[in-house]
Structure formats: C-alpha cells, structure tokens
Scaffold this motif. Structure first.
Motif, PDB file in Angstrom:
ATOM      1  N   PHE A 108     -14.644  -5.130   6.167  1.00  0.00           N
ATOM      2  CA  PHE A 108     -13.837  -4.016   6.652  1.00  0.00           C
ATOM      3  C   PHE A 108     -13.759  -3.025   5.504  1.00  0.00           C
ATOM      4  CE2 PHE A 108      -9.629  -2.156   6.234  1.00  0.00           C
ATOM      5  CZ  PHE A 108      -9.309  -1.697   7.495  1.00  0.00           C
ATOM      6  N   GLU A 158     -12.245   0.503   4.401  1.00  0.00           N
ATOM      7  CA  GLU A 158     -11.381   1.649   4.689  1.00  0.00           C
ATOM      8  C   GLU A 158     -11.083   2.345   3.380  1.00  0.00           C
ATOM      9  OE1 GLU A 158      -7.564   0.879   6.563  1.00  0.00           O
ATOM     10  OE2 GLU A 158      -7.384   3.033   6.942  1.00  0.00           O
ATOM     11  N   ILE A 210      -8.669   3.184   1.587  1.00  0.00           N
ATOM     12  CA  ILE A 210      -7.257   2.904   1.347  1.00  0.00           C
ATOM     13  C   ILE A 210      -7.193   2.437  -0.101  1.00  0.00           C
ATOM     14  CG2 ILE A 210      -7.546   0.560   2.295  1.00  0.00           C
ATOM     15  CD1 ILE A 210      -4.668   0.579   3.222  1.00  0.00           C
ATOM     16  N   GLY A 233      -9.673   0.930  10.178  1.00  0.00           N
ATOM     17  CA  GLY A 233      -8.326   1.178   9.800  1.00  0.00           C
ATOM     18  C   GLY A 233      -7.718   2.494  10.333  1.00  0.00           C
ATOM     19  N   CYS A 234      -6.514   2.657   9.840  1.00  0.00           N
ATOM     20  CA  CYS A 234      -5.736   3.833  10.243  1.00  0.00           C
ATOM     21  C   CYS A 234      -6.448   5.129   9.893  1.00  0.00           C
ATOM     22  CB  CYS A 234      -4.353   3.778   9.603  1.00  0.00           C
ATOM     23  SG  CYS A 234      -3.347   2.499  10.337  1.00  0.00           S
ATOM     24  N   TRP A 287      -3.499   7.727   3.772  1.00  0.00           N
ATOM     25  CA  TRP A 287      -2.879   6.914   2.715  1.00  0.00           C
ATOM     26  C   TRP A 287      -2.436   7.775   1.535  1.00  0.00           C
ATOM     27  CZ3 TRP A 287      -1.362   2.579   4.611  1.00  0.00           C
ATOM     28  CH2 TRP A 287      -2.085   1.998   5.652  1.00  0.00           C
ATOM     29  N   ASN A 317      -8.241   1.872  17.073  1.00  0.00           N
ATOM     30  CA  ASN A 317      -7.833   0.983  15.989  1.00  0.00           C
ATOM     31  C   ASN A 317      -6.394   0.550  16.198  1.00  0.00           C
ATOM     32  OD1 ASN A 317      -7.791  -0.219  13.229  1.00  0.00           O
ATOM     33  ND2 ASN A 317      -6.258   1.381  12.909  1.00  0.00           N
ATOM     34  N   GLU A 318      -6.208  -0.667  16.561  1.00  0.00           N
ATOM     35  CA  GLU A 318      -4.877  -1.262  16.772  1.00  0.00           C
ATOM     36  C   GLU A 318      -3.875  -0.257  17.329  1.00  0.00           C
ATOM     37  OE1 GLU A 318      -3.783  -2.892  12.782  1.00  0.00           O
ATOM     38  OE2 GLU A 318      -2.448  -1.171  12.654  1.00  0.00           O
ATOM     39  N   TYR A 356      -2.023  -9.750  10.141  1.00  0.00           N
ATOM     40  CA  TYR A 356      -1.758 -10.134   8.757  1.00  0.00           C
ATOM     41  C   TYR A 356      -0.600 -11.107   8.842  1.00  0.00           C
ATOM     42  CZ  TYR A 356      -4.531  -6.013   7.720  1.00  0.00           C
ATOM     43  OH  TYR A 356      -5.554  -5.098   7.658  1.00  0.00           O
ATOM     44  N   GLU A 373      -9.148  -7.234  11.404  1.00  0.00           N
ATOM     45  CA  GLU A 373      -8.302  -7.139  10.210  1.00  0.00           C
ATOM     46  C   GLU A 373      -7.456  -8.386  10.175  1.00  0.00           C
ATOM     47  OE1 GLU A 373      -5.963  -3.645   9.591  1.00  0.00           O
ATOM     48  OE2 GLU A 373      -7.458  -2.346  10.525  1.00  0.00           O
ATOM     49  N   PRO A 377      -7.305  -5.475   3.640  1.00  0.00           N
ATOM     50  CA  PRO A 377      -8.328  -4.528   3.233  1.00  0.00           C
ATOM     51  C   PRO A 377      -9.260  -5.150   2.199  1.00  0.00           C
ATOM     52  CG  PRO A 377      -6.120  -3.551   3.015  1.00  0.00           C
ATOM     53  CD  PRO A 377      -5.952  -5.032   3.220  1.00  0.00           C
ATOM     54  N   TRP A 398      -1.580  -1.124  -0.323  1.00  0.00           N
ATOM     55  CA  TRP A 398      -1.505  -2.312   0.523  1.00  0.00           C
ATOM     56  C   TRP A 398      -1.811  -3.551  -0.312  1.00  0.00           C
ATOM     57  CZ3 TRP A 398      -0.919  -1.968   5.947  1.00  0.00           C
ATOM     58  CH2 TRP A 398      -1.049  -3.176   6.642  1.00  0.00           C
TER      59      TRP A 398
HETATM   60  O1  AHR Z   1      -5.840  -2.667   6.430  1.00  0.00           O
HETATM   61  C1  AHR Z   1      -4.826  -1.755   6.202  1.00  0.00           C
HETATM   62  C2  AHR Z   1      -4.279  -1.161   7.475  1.00  0.00           C
HETATM   63  O2  AHR Z   1      -3.727  -2.168   8.251  1.00  0.00           O
HETATM   64  C3  AHR Z   1      -5.262  -0.521   8.391  1.00  0.00           C
HETATM   65  O3  AHR Z   1      -5.514   0.788   8.068  1.00  0.00           O
HETATM   66  C4  AHR Z   1      -4.598  -0.593   9.721  1.00  0.00           C
HETATM   67  O4  AHR Z   1      -5.517  -0.645  10.757  1.00  0.00           O
HETATM   68  C5  AHR Z   1      -3.724  -1.802   9.609  1.00  0.00           C
HETATM   69  O5  AHR Z   1      -2.450  -1.568   9.995  1.00  0.00           O
END
Ligand code: AHR
Length: 834
Positions: free
Chosen positions: A249, A251, A253, A440-441, A471, A572-573, A636, A663, A702, A712
């Motif tokens: 994955f 992203e 971030i 991801g977001c 982010w 995405n989620e 998570y 994720e 991540p 994160w």
């Molecule tokens: O992995 C970090 C974030 O977690 C991602 O951007 C998002 O999809 C999830 O909430």
C-alpha cells in the motif's frame, strides 16, 4: 394542499409514536444522546429505574475533532418495525443526518441530505399513514421547514411548514442520575433483552480485544514447561489460492512521496507551496536569501505552475527536506528553468556543508528570451547529512527561476526523475505482487476540490498540477502515475490504482456552502467527465499509441509498450451513503461496458464487521455481482483482536466477490511494530493463506514514515534522509511475500492444551511455478513448542526465523535448518522451504 396533508399526517403520527410513549403506562426503552459527541444511546426500564444499555450509533458527519457531533436526535419506529433516526449535525450546515436500522444494533450508513436553509435545527421525524416520512426542522429565526421521503434515502426539496411546537415535544427519562430528553418506546421484552445481550457480548469481546502478549506472564502463569503440538498435513487436500496475496500500500502520508521515496532533493522546487498545504507555508518556504525573495506570477512557466522567483544578485538557498544528504563521490543532476528575458546571466550552483564548506560546485550559463531549462552535474567532494543548495547569480541582472531541481544520479534502476535507491530496494525485497497507489485518503481527498485526478500527475514536471496533501503538506506530483506504473514494472508487481468513487473523504471539512462530509459528491452534471477521466486512465495504461491520444502520451513519456493494467480500485473506505452508491455504480457500469477485462475493486468502509459501512458495502457488493471482482476491507486493530478473530474469513461466501484486505496492521499501545504485533500479523496471515481462495490480496498500511513527519503509527518502514529502518511488520510481510504459493495444502496445528491453540499458527503452500513447498509456523506462546509433523517431512528444510520478547522492537531474522525434532521457540515465526 400538501401542508394540510402533512399536518394531518403529523397528528396521526404523534398519536402512534409520542402518544404511545406518553399514554402507555410502561414505556420500557428510551433512546437519547448524553451529549453531542456521544451519539445515540439506549436505556431500558428496570425495577431500579432507567438503566443504560449502550451506545447504538454515533455521528459520522464531517471532520474528526471539530465535527462528528449528534445534536437533538429524533427516532421513530416505523410501522414495519424499522427505526428511523434524524439529527442535527452542527450550527452552520444546510444538512441533516438520517439513518435507519432494523434492530437498533446495525445501522445503514448515514446520509446527509442538503436542504435550502442553514443550519437545519432540531430535525424531528414522523411516519405518515402511507408509510412515507416527513422530517421537520427549524431555521435559526424559528421558521419551520419540512422535507419528505419515501425510502429514507432520497429526500424531497424542503419547503416552509406551518407545523406547530407540539412536533418538538419530547419524552424525558433519568438515566444514571441525569435527566435526558429523547424518545421513549414500548418494546417487547424479547427485543430489549436481545439488545442487552448484544452489549453484554460486545463487552466480553472487548476484553479479548485487549489481550496483550506483554501480560502473558500473568495469563499463562502456570505454563512453565514447553508444550507438545502436532502439525497434520494432508497433501491429498489442496486448493488453488491467490498468488497475489502480499502486495504493498503506497500512500503519500508521513512524507512517503515528496521528501521520501521520490528522490528530489529540493523542497518546494516549484515555489507552489501555499497555506492550504500547511498553515504558514507560502511560495518561499524552504528557500532563503539575504533579502526577501520576490515571487511573481505574470509570466508563468506553465499555467499549472504559476509561481516563480525573481532573482537579482542575492544568493538563493534551499534547505532541502530536513537538509540535503549527499555522499562523497556521488553525482547529482541539477536543473533549473530560467526566464532571462533576453539577458545573459551566469550562476554558481553549490552544495554547502553544515560547516560552511563547499562540497560541490558548478557553473551554469543561462541565455535566452523565453523559459528554458538549464542543467549541470554536481559531484560531492564530501559526505554530509544536511547540506544546502546555493544558487549564486553572478551579475545584477533580474531573471525568473522555477522548477529548481537536484536529483541523485543514482536512483532506483537509475531512472530519471526516479526513486530513492535505498528505500525502493527495501520495498522491492518484499517481493510485493501488487502496488496500491496513490492512497488511502489521498485518493479521495479532503473535499471535492482535492480528489486525486491522475491526469494532473503525468506529463512534463512543470505541467503537472500540484495540490495540497490531505495529510497537511504538499504534493508536487513529481511522483505521478507514470512513475508509479514504472515502479510496478520494475519490481514485477501489478499496478492497483485506487481512485475516488465520485466522493471525497467523508471526514472532509465543509466547503464554502457549509456542506461537509462527502460534500454531496461530484455533482451529477460533472460525473460524465469524471467517469471519462477513469476510462482515459485505462486507455493511457493499456492503449495503442497509434490509436489513442492517451496511449500516445504514455509512449512519449518513454513507455510505448502497455503497462498491462488489470485492476482498478474505485473508492477508499468511503461511507457507503446513497451519494456514494449512485456514483460508484455509474463508474463501475461505464468501466465494465468499455473494459470488461479490467477487475474492479470496490470498498466496504473503514472497519471490519460488524459496522454500518461494512454491512452496507457487502450487501451492495453481493447485490451487484456483475460490477466488481473484489472489494477492499480496512481494519487497524489491536493484537488481541487478531488473536481472537483468526477464523474471520473461514465462513465468507466463496461465490461472492473476492476480498482485498487493503489496509491493515496490528498495534499495541506503543503504536510501533514489535515482536508482539508481528506475531499477531503472522498468525493472521497463516489464516489468510488458508482463505486464499476468498482473499485475493492484502497490503499492510501505511508503508512508509519519515522521521519527524509522522501522520500515522504504526508503519512498516521508518526512514530519515540517510537511514532506512524496516520494522518487524516488514519482516513478516517480507517472509510471506518471499515464501508464497498458489496452492494451499490442508493442514492444522493443535497442541496438547487446546486452549492455547489460538496462539499457534501454521500454513503449508506450494508454488506450482517453482515446485517449492513453503511451511510457516508461528508460536505466539511464552514457552517453546515441540512439534510433531504428520504427513510431511520437514527434516533438512531451510528457511528463516525470528524470535524475541513481545515488546522487542527488533528481532533478527536468522537462517534456520530444521532437523527431525522441530522445536518452535517461544514467541517465534519460522518459515522453511522444502
Ligand atoms: O493508512 C492511513 C490511512 O488510513 C489511509 O489514508 C486511510 O485510507 C485510512 O484511514
């Protein structure tokens, strides 16, 4: 006419709902909210008065922190037994929140219909005789409004109403010594009992979820000796599993892209930083000069890159990303666009060490009347972790400069505009079978304006469209879709681009009109263009340059051969709202119609079962088997959750869409990967291999986190400018990525103490291409396990193993050779090849 009908209907409804509560001698269920951040709660009437049962649902509206509030919830039970909830979201948005549930436990994801006034205060819901619903609310000056709905998903435009104050009469109850307003109902004892049982069970599950290996001393106090276990392997029972189980994955971030994997050493090279990226940032951030740096926009290098600096004779410095790490003897490519307006200017370009010494120096002669790129090579005479770049004009002539760039010549596979070699090589060692990008977001973005548009990220660097990063920093888009696809090809992984489903992140702040959450989604009038953009991506990746303008672009960028894109993720989620479903369906149908060979991946929200988006997402997926090949789950969780949910996929519908666990990560309170989280993940991955016929892909998230820039935790790989530190999570992913197969051999591991089996894991897979068989063995117990193996000989098998204390951040992975008697050390993970 309509108003009269509404009034009549309202009277009838008051008779069935509020009056039922008021007249009934014994309403026994009370729904209320203790406070705006607390959501909707239930209390039951007992001999000792009202007793709290639990929280039924909470607001999913808007940003974390400032929003996610539920004001004045109003609930009615419809004639069909379902429960309808409305609430006010804040004091400034033209939206109300609506949701419904069959049992008060499982709720359909919330919708936030947009009204004509703001804010929409104190909404109340009533069912009409004909089974439709009216929602009344007030505007701040006390005016009343009504919106009608038949299905609780589409809401008619609101209009003024003459409804009187009685509509806002509420029931009251004292719960836990405090008096609350809410809605009281008479429910069957059975219904209330089941609600109570649900919360009792959740409490027990919560205790399991909190199980931590670091408390094992107490938990397993009587376990002082090694235990016996048997691994039974049934070679006659095999099944085909996905050969793409382990991917990555990616992203942007925690500075994963700019300042991270993307090897550019100059920060804010395009002078496009703005306060939208980060409070206090502007075009000159990361740049320094003796006098204020003049920024201009009159004669931009490209409309997508409007800002540039005007230099006279002062030296321009760039601080890099926490400094510029350079290594003695290495070469660095410098380039800069100059708008000299017909004048001649020469520059000295230097790398200056922390002690002020010149580490590298070159001269750049610039001439010309239009923007032109000039290049030079710098060779470092010394190593320095925090050098700076200096650009020294040689004459007092005013010139424009932009896209000032410095790249190490040594990048991953020596690609131009490439990736940081050490980081990319670390990632490549995982042998990921696919790469998900760009988030991801990041994919769905902070608000409609920040949705990731892939076509803004390809083409010449100066023509790419930078944007703020959800982010809280900046995306140059130097690492764009071309570079992502090239990276996939370079490491032999399938590209899995994930793009927005026509909605931004549900946690987005409100737009200018005060509309928050998914901001109503991309307007329907703009959806055809957005869909076309997604179709263009497939054409860009796979098309024939002779026949397609998008494929021609790819060829011109240096890749005439197709990239062989097979998968695309949509969404995405997301909250699986009505706004989402409408747009998602339009997108999928268009892709299916034009590119039926492309495997679409959907999304089922940010949590595992049981949760509203998960439930609705899977319901939708199963109702539309023709649309998606797989769907993306995210969770998570604590190590305890993974230890106690090892059968999560065992009962999944084998005929439905496949799962992409896109994720996931196990964490403890320290929020850093350690031996405990690694073992929980290894155990869970043995279960995933067992379910590799339903789970098609997984990716830990991540992946990257730069020291000092964390958004994160935990992450798989931490890094600085000079160091790469793979974690224990990385080791688990690497072992599963390198020792994976495409056939699962039925096998079970069980110990002489069945209560301990949840801490043991085993998986046997075959790789039909190489003929190898891989055996993975996990012991997450504080004592060693003496293993008897039935059905397979492990004697002489070689592989790798780590073991350590649960709290160890690092445990070395060492080579191992098994002999006749297999012993699994305490807290260990062993992988061998046969
Ligand atoms: O992995 C970090 C974030 O977690 C991602 O951007 C998002 O999809 C999830 O909430």
């Amino acid at each position: 006419m309509r108003l009269n009908l509404q009034l009549l209907a309202l009277t009838l409804c008051l008779n069935t709902t509020a009056v039922m509560a008021q007249n009934d001698l014994n309403p026994n269920l009370f729904l209320y909210s203790p406070g705006p951040g607390d959501g909707l709660h239930a209390a039951r009437l007992t001999e000792n008065g009202w007793q709290h049962i639990g929280r039924l649902c909470s607001s999913d509206y808007g940003t974390w922190g400032a929003e996610k509030k539920m004001y004045h919830p109003s609930v009615t039970q419809a004639k069909d037994g379902t429960w309808r909830l409305v609430f006010q979201v804040n004091d400034h948005s033209p939206q109300i929140a609506v949701a419904y549930s069959r049992d008060l436990v499982n709720w359909r994801p919330q919708d936030y219909p947009i009204m004509s006034v703001k804010p929409c205060e104190k909404p109340v819901v009533f069912e009409n005789e004909d089974g439709t619903f009216d929602i009344y609310f007030r505007s701040p000056k006390g005016k009343r409004w009504v919106s009608a709905t038949t299905d609780f998903r589409k809401f008619a435009a609101d209009e003024p109403s003459l409804i009187d104050d009685d509509a806002w009469l509420r029931d009251t109850a004292t719960v836990g010594g405090r008096l609350y307003e809410g809605n009281a109902f008479t429910a069957s004892a059975d219904f209330v009992g089941r609600l109570q049982q649900h919360f009792d069970q959740s409490g027990r599950d919560w205790q399991k979820t909190n199980e931590r290996m670091h408390d094992d001393g107490k938990r397993f106090a009587s376990l002082t000796q090694p235990i016996q276990a048997t691994l039974t392997v049934d070679l006659a029972h095999q099944k085909t599993i996905s050969d793409k189980l382990i991917g990555i994955f990616f992203e942007d971030i925690s500075y994963a892209a700019d300042g991270g994997l993307y090897a550019e050493l100059v920060q804010n090279r395009d002078f496009e930083y703005t306060p939208r990226d980060h409070r206090g940032w502007n075009s000159t951030t990361a740049w320094h000069s003796a006098s204020p740096i003049e920024i201009a926009t009159e004669h931009p290098l490209h409309p997508n890159n409007p800002h540039y600096a005007l230099l006279r004779q002062d030296t321009l410095w760039n601080e890099g990303w926490d400094g510029i790490a350079v290594e003695k003897g290495k070469k660095y490519d410098f380039s800069m666009f100059v708008f000299a307006d017909g004048q001649k200017q020469d520059f000295l370009v230097m790398l200056i060490g922390q002690d002020g010494t010149v580490i590298a120096k070159t001269k750049l002669k610039t001439r010309g009347s239009e923007w032109q790129q000039f290049q030079a090579v710098l060779t470092a005479k010394a190593t320095d972790a925090k050098a700076r770049l200096a650009i020294v004009p040689q004459k007092a002539v005013r010139v424009g400069v932009d896209m000032i760039s410095l790249f190490p010549q040594e990048t991953f596979k020596n690609r131009k505009n490439g990736l940081r070699k050490d980081l990319a090589e670390t990632i490549a060692r995982l042998r990921p079978k696919f790469v998900r990008f760009p988030g991801g977001c990041m994919s769905h973005g902070q608000g409609l304006d920040n949705i990731y548009h892939w076509q803004h990220t390809v083409g010449p660097l100066q023509a790419r469209k930078p944007d703020f990063n959800i982010w809280h920093y900046h995306q140059t888009r130097g690492l764009g879709f071309y570079e992502y696809f090239q990276f996939c090809e370079d490491i032999g992984a399938e590209p899995l681009p994930v793009l927005a489903a026509g909605v931004p992140c549900q946690n987005s702040a409100a737009n200018k009109e005060g509309i928050g959450g998914q901001q109503g989604g991309i307007p329907m009038s703009d959806m055809p263009a957005y869909i076309q953009e997604l179709l263009d991506l497939i054409e860009w990746a796979n098309g024939d340059p002779a026949a397609s303008k998008w494929a021609k672009m790819r060829a011109e960028a240096g890749h005439p051969e197709p990239f062989h894109l097979k998968y695309i993720g949509i969404g995405n989620e997301d909250i699986i709202s009505t706004v989402f479903e409408e747009r998602y369906e339009m997108i999928c149908k268009a892709i299916r119609a034009k590119y039926p060979e492309i495997r679409i991946c959907g999304t089922v929200g940010p949590f595992h079962a049981p949760s509203a988006d998960y439930q609705e997402g899977w319901d939708y997926t199963k109702k539309h088997p023709d649309l998606q090949f797989m769907t993306d789950e995210h969770y998570y969780e604590s190590t305890g959750w993974f230890l106690h949910n090892r059968n999560y996929y065992d009962n999944y519908d084998r005929q439905a869409a496949k799962v992409y666990l896109g994720e996931w990560a196990a964490s403890t309170r320290t929020k850093r990967p350690n031996v405990e989280t690694a073992l929980a993940e290894a155990l869970y991955l043995t279960d995933i291999e067992r379910n590799g016929d339903v789970v098609h892909m997984t990716s830990y998230a991540p992946m990257l986190c730069k020291d000092g820039h964390s958004n994160w935790n935990p992450d798989m790989i931490y890094f600085s400018n000079t160091e790469v530190r793979p974690t224990m999570a990385y080791e688990v992913q690497r072992l599963f990525g390198n020792y994976g197969g495409d056939r699962y051999v039925r096998s079970t591991i069980s110990s002489s103490k069945p209560d301990l089996n949840y801490r043991l894991g085993a998986s046997v897979v075959k790789d039909t291409k190489s003929g190898a068989t891989y055996v993975k063995l996990v012991n997450a117990l504080p004592v060693s396990v003496s293993l008897t193996v039935d059905g397979l000989s492990l004697s002489g098998a070689q592989g790798e193993r780590f073991s350590g204390k649960p709290e160890d951040a690092k445990a070395e992975c060492l080579p191992v050779t098994l002999d006749g008697a297999v012993t699994l050390p305490a807290y260990s993970f062993t992988v061998v090849k046969l």
